[in-house]
Design a protein around this motif. Structure first.
Motif, PDB file in Angstrom:
ATOM      1  N   PRO A   1       0.809  -1.226   0.000  1.00  0.00           N
ATOM      2  CA  PRO A   1       0.000   0.000   0.000  1.00  0.00           C
ATOM      3  C   PRO A   1       0.845   1.280   0.000  1.00  0.00           C
ATOM      4  CG  PRO A   1      -0.935  -1.599   1.501  1.00  0.00           C
ATOM      5  CD  PRO A   1       0.380  -2.175   1.038  1.00  0.00           C
ATOM      6  N   SER A   2       1.988   1.265   0.673  1.00  0.00           N
ATOM      7  CA  SER A   2       2.840   2.461   0.700  1.00  0.00           C
ATOM      8  C   SER A   2       3.427   2.754  -0.685  1.00  0.00           C
ATOM      9  CB  SER A   2       3.962   2.301   1.725  1.00  0.00           C
ATOM     10  OG  SER A   2       4.753   1.171   1.429  1.00  0.00           O
ATOM     11  N   VAL A   3       3.800   1.712  -1.418  1.00  0.00           N
ATOM     12  CA  VAL A   3       4.324   1.891  -2.771  1.00  0.00           C
ATOM     13  C   VAL A   3       3.211   2.349  -3.704  1.00  0.00           C
ATOM     14  CG1 VAL A   3       5.410   0.730  -4.732  1.00  0.00           C
ATOM     15  CG2 VAL A   3       6.194   0.242  -2.410  1.00  0.00           C
ATOM     16  N   LYS A   4       2.026   1.795  -3.527  1.00  0.00           N
ATOM     17  CA  LYS A   4       0.897   2.228  -4.346  1.00  0.00           C
ATOM     18  C   LYS A   4       0.634   3.715  -4.140  1.00  0.00           C
ATOM     19  CE  LYS A   4      -3.930   1.502  -5.453  1.00  0.00           C
ATOM     20  NZ  LYS A   4      -5.145   0.728  -5.254  1.00  0.00           N
ATOM     21  N   ALA A   5       0.736   4.179  -2.907  1.00  0.00           N
ATOM     22  CA  ALA A   5       0.528   5.600  -2.620  1.00  0.00           C
ATOM     23  C   ALA A   5       1.560   6.464  -3.343  1.00  0.00           C
ATOM     24  CB  ALA A   5       0.585   5.847  -1.116  1.00  0.00           C
ATOM     25  N   ILE A   6       2.810   6.004  -3.397  1.00  0.00           N
ATOM     26  CA  ILE A   6       3.857   6.736  -4.112  1.00  0.00           C
ATOM     27  C   ILE A   6       3.532   6.799  -5.602  1.00  0.00           C
ATOM     28  CG2 ILE A   6       6.281   6.690  -4.817  1.00  0.00           C
ATOM     29  CD1 ILE A   6       6.871   5.413  -2.034  1.00  0.00           C
ATOM     30  N   ILE A   7       3.117   5.666  -6.171  1.00  0.00           N
ATOM     31  CA  ILE A   7       2.780   5.624  -7.599  1.00  0.00           C
ATOM     32  C   ILE A   7       1.610   6.557  -7.897  1.00  0.00           C
ATOM     33  CG2 ILE A   7       1.954   4.170  -9.498  1.00  0.00           C
ATOM     34  CD1 ILE A   7       3.457   1.811  -8.116  1.00  0.00           C
ATOM     35  N   LEU A   8       0.598   6.547  -7.044  1.00  0.00           N
ATOM     36  CA  LEU A   8      -0.544   7.448  -7.233  1.00  0.00           C
ATOM     37  C   LEU A   8      -0.097   8.909  -7.210  1.00  0.00           C
ATOM     38  CD1 LEU A   8      -3.201   5.632  -5.040  1.00  0.00           C
ATOM     39  CD2 LEU A   8      -3.239   5.855  -7.524  1.00  0.00           C
ATOM     40  N   LYS A   9       0.834   9.236  -6.318  1.00  0.00           N
ATOM     41  CA  LYS A   9       1.351  10.605  -6.244  1.00  0.00           C
ATOM     42  C   LYS A   9       2.104  10.966  -7.524  1.00  0.00           C
ATOM     43  CE  LYS A   9       3.632  13.867  -3.278  1.00  0.00           C
ATOM     44  NZ  LYS A   9       2.688  14.916  -3.554  1.00  0.00           N
ATOM     45  N   TYR A  10       2.957  10.041  -8.013  1.00  0.00           N
ATOM     46  CA  TYR A  10       3.662  10.282  -9.278  1.00  0.00           C
ATOM     47  C   TYR A  10       2.662  10.541 -10.404  1.00  0.00           C
ATOM     48  CZ  TYR A  10       8.034   8.201  -7.426  1.00  0.00           C
ATOM     49  OH  TYR A  10       9.158   7.914  -6.725  1.00  0.00           O
TER      50      TYR A  10
ATOM     51  N   ARG B   1      -3.638  -2.772  -3.055  1.00  0.00           N
ATOM     52  CA  ARG B   1      -2.419  -3.319  -3.644  1.00  0.00           C
ATOM     53  C   ARG B   1      -2.341  -3.370  -5.161  1.00  0.00           C
ATOM     54  NH1 ARG B   1       0.970  -5.937  -0.298  1.00  0.00           N
ATOM     55  NH2 ARG B   1       0.308  -6.100   1.853  1.00  0.00           N
ATOM     56  N   HIS B   2      -3.406  -3.112  -5.888  1.00  0.00           N
ATOM     57  CA  HIS B   2      -3.397  -3.381  -7.330  1.00  0.00           C
ATOM     58  C   HIS B   2      -3.640  -2.139  -8.183  1.00  0.00           C
ATOM     59  CE1 HIS B   2      -4.220  -7.326  -5.522  1.00  0.00           C
ATOM     60  NE2 HIS B   2      -3.440  -7.752  -6.491  1.00  0.00           N
TER      61      HIS B   2
ATOM     62  N   GLU C   1      13.710   6.461  -5.362  1.00  0.00           N
ATOM     63  CA  GLU C   1      12.979   6.974  -4.192  1.00  0.00           C
ATOM     64  C   GLU C   1      13.189   6.062  -2.989  1.00  0.00           C
ATOM     65  OE1 GLU C   1       9.454   9.175  -2.351  1.00  0.00           O
ATOM     66  OE2 GLU C   1      10.231   9.496  -4.348  1.00  0.00           O
ATOM     67  N   LEU C   2      13.052   4.760  -3.192  1.00  0.00           N
ATOM     68  CA  LEU C   2      13.190   3.814  -2.092  1.00  0.00           C
ATOM     69  C   LEU C   2      14.628   3.738  -1.606  1.00  0.00           C
ATOM     70  CD1 LEU C   2      10.753   1.032  -3.311  1.00  0.00           C
ATOM     71  CD2 LEU C   2      10.332   2.792  -1.598  1.00  0.00           C
ATOM     72  N   ASP C   3      15.599   3.855  -2.501  1.00  0.00           N
ATOM     73  CA  ASP C   3      17.006   3.864  -2.093  1.00  0.00           C
ATOM     74  C   ASP C   3      17.285   5.043  -1.175  1.00  0.00           C
ATOM     75  OD1 ASP C   3      17.615   1.584  -3.507  1.00  0.00           O
ATOM     76  OD2 ASP C   3      18.558   2.649  -5.190  1.00  0.00           O
ATOM     77  N   GLN C   4      16.730   6.194  -1.483  1.00  0.00           N
ATOM     78  CA  GLN C   4      16.943   7.375  -0.651  1.00  0.00           C
ATOM     79  C   GLN C   4      16.332   7.190   0.733  1.00  0.00           C
ATOM     80  OE1 GLN C   4      15.388  10.678  -2.863  1.00  0.00           O
ATOM     81  NE2 GLN C   4      16.998  10.584  -4.403  1.00  0.00           N
ATOM     82  N   LYS C   5      15.181   6.548   0.809  1.00  0.00           N
ATOM     83  CA  LYS C   5      14.521   6.340   2.095  1.00  0.00           C
ATOM     84  C   LYS C   5      15.218   5.274   2.925  1.00  0.00           C
ATOM     85  CE  LYS C   5      10.074   7.941   0.582  1.00  0.00           C
ATOM     86  NZ  LYS C   5       9.141   8.613   1.405  1.00  0.00           N
ATOM     87  N   VAL C   6      15.755   4.256   2.281  1.00  0.00           N
ATOM     88  CA  VAL C   6      16.405   3.156   2.989  1.00  0.00           C
ATOM     89  C   VAL C   6      17.767   3.578   3.525  1.00  0.00           C
ATOM     90  CG1 VAL C   6      17.449   0.877   2.666  1.00  0.00           C
ATOM     91  CG2 VAL C   6      15.189   1.339   1.755  1.00  0.00           C
TER      92      VAL C   6
END
Length: 71
Positions: free
Chosen positions: A13-22, A38-39, A57-62
């Motif tokens: 769900p967190s990745v889906k939220a990022i995609i929706l924002k993009y 999730r879909h 994006e995820l690399d920066q957060k990790v």
């Protein structure tokens, strides 16, 4: 007439939220939001670009200094 070929994507769900924002910016990625946690159906032509953008994006957060794995 079919205008975009899509790929069904399952993600957290967190990745889906990022995609929706993009997608809010230019509507470049999403063909259809399947209204669950999730879909999404993503434009096939944009899938690789989306993966690269998410990876950055995820690399920066990790890579946060306070999340060190040393003991």
């Amino acid at each position: 007439m079919l205008t975009h070929l899509g790929v069904l994507v399952e993600c957290d769900p967190s990745v889906k939220a990022i995609i929706l924002k993009y997608d809010e910016e230019k509507h470049d990625y999403i063909v259809e939001d399947l209204d669950d946690d999730r879909h999404l159906v993503i434009k096939e032509s944009q899938l690789q670009n989306l993966k690269e953008r998410l990876g950055q994006e995820l690399d920066q957060k990790v890579m946060q200094p306070e999340e060190s794995e040393s003991e």
